[in-house]
Scaffold this motif. Sequence first.
Motif, PDB file in Angstrom:
ATOM      1  N   ASP A  10     -17.149 -10.576  29.755  1.00 42.90           N
ATOM      2  CA  ASP A  10     -17.186 -10.815  31.195  1.00 42.90           C
ATOM      3  C   ASP A  10     -17.352 -12.304  31.484  1.00 42.90           C
ATOM      4  O   ASP A  10     -16.702 -12.861  32.367  1.00 42.90           O
ATOM      5  N   LYS A  11     -18.235 -12.940  30.726  1.00 48.88           N
ATOM      6  CA  LYS A  11     -18.486 -14.362  30.951  1.00 48.88           C
ATOM      7  C   LYS A  11     -17.260 -15.188  30.590  1.00 48.88           C
ATOM      8  O   LYS A  11     -16.900 -16.125  31.304  1.00 48.88           O
ATOM      9  N   GLU A  12     -16.589 -14.860  29.475  1.00 45.08           N
ATOM     10  CA  GLU A  12     -15.368 -15.576  29.095  1.00 45.08           C
ATOM     11  C   GLU A  12     -14.318 -15.450  30.185  1.00 45.08           C
ATOM     12  O   GLU A  12     -13.629 -16.416  30.529  1.00 45.08           O
ATOM     13  N   SER A  13     -14.181 -14.252  30.734  1.00 41.33           N
ATOM     14  CA  SER A  13     -13.207 -14.025  31.794  1.00 41.33           C
ATOM     15  C   SER A  13     -13.569 -14.809  33.047  1.00 41.33           C
ATOM     16  O   SER A  13     -12.699 -15.399  33.700  1.00 41.33           O
ATOM     17  N   GLU A  20      -9.229 -21.853  36.043  1.00 39.24           N
ATOM     18  CA  GLU A  20      -7.962 -21.695  36.748  1.00 39.24           C
ATOM     19  C   GLU A  20      -8.108 -22.078  38.219  1.00 39.24           C
ATOM     20  O   GLU A  20      -7.256 -22.777  38.781  1.00 39.24           O
ATOM     21  N   ALA A  21      -9.210 -21.649  38.831  1.00 43.51           N
ATOM     22  CA  ALA A  21      -9.452 -22.006  40.235  1.00 43.51           C
ATOM     23  C   ALA A  21      -9.608 -23.517  40.391  1.00 43.51           C
ATOM     24  O   ALA A  21      -9.151 -24.104  41.377  1.00 43.51           O
ATOM     25  N   LEU A  22     -10.232 -24.142  39.403  1.00 45.53           N
ATOM     26  CA  LEU A  22     -10.420 -25.590  39.452  1.00 45.53           C
ATOM     27  C   LEU A  22      -9.086 -26.315  39.346  1.00 45.53           C
ATOM     28  O   LEU A  22      -8.845 -27.303  40.041  1.00 45.53           O
ATOM     29  N   ARG A  23      -8.206 -25.813  38.486  1.00 47.03           N
ATOM     30  CA  ARG A  23      -6.879 -26.420  38.356  1.00 47.03           C
ATOM     31  C   ARG A  23      -6.112 -26.316  39.671  1.00 47.03           C
ATOM     32  O   ARG A  23      -5.431 -27.263  40.091  1.00 47.03           O
TER      33      ARG A  23
END
Length: 201
Positions: A10-13, A20-23
């Motif tokens: 869960d944490k990795e995801s 991805e949101a930061l990109r």
Amino acid sequence: MNQNTFSSRDKESAVAEMVEALRVSQNASDMMDEAFSSLLRINRTDSRCLDIVHRLGRITAGDLARMSGLTTGAVTTVVDRLEQAGYLRRIRDTEDRRKVFLEATERANRLAEAVYGQISEVGQRRMGDMNIEDIIRVTRFLHINAHINKSLSDALREVCAAENDEDDPLKVAKAFATHMRSHSDTVDKGVDDIICGKTPE
């Protein structure tokens, strides 16, 4: 749900989704900066340097070169263009006439406030329900991300310069990855400093 009930998967995801949101956020910021550069009729490098000076208020050309990643010669050319455009001015130190500072002009300040001030206004309206602890966490995260990107960009330029005879970008990229694996402690120390409350440059 208690944080301890989340699995490592869960944490990795969650971390992958955050990256991805930061990109996406960085791409949107890049588009905003490009639009502002077009408004001022200057190139992106000049706009980035102007932003650094505007953010800090008054700095030397040497500091601008260090913070922008440009050579001192390139910074001189940038400052000449921005001064001619009416966005930057050179100010001599009253105590040491040999020392010159850079400042954004009032025109540049008004332009930045009119455009980027809207981001602050929207943020105040739409993020007002965040508590102070959340705001501090987000701010710390942004500082950490900036530190990581600055460290990686400096290292990538260093590796590119060392591999200047190599025509294969993938080979250079792999050399960069190897370099970072052996220099991860430097990046990690900067992150630790930010977590401990040290103000980043």
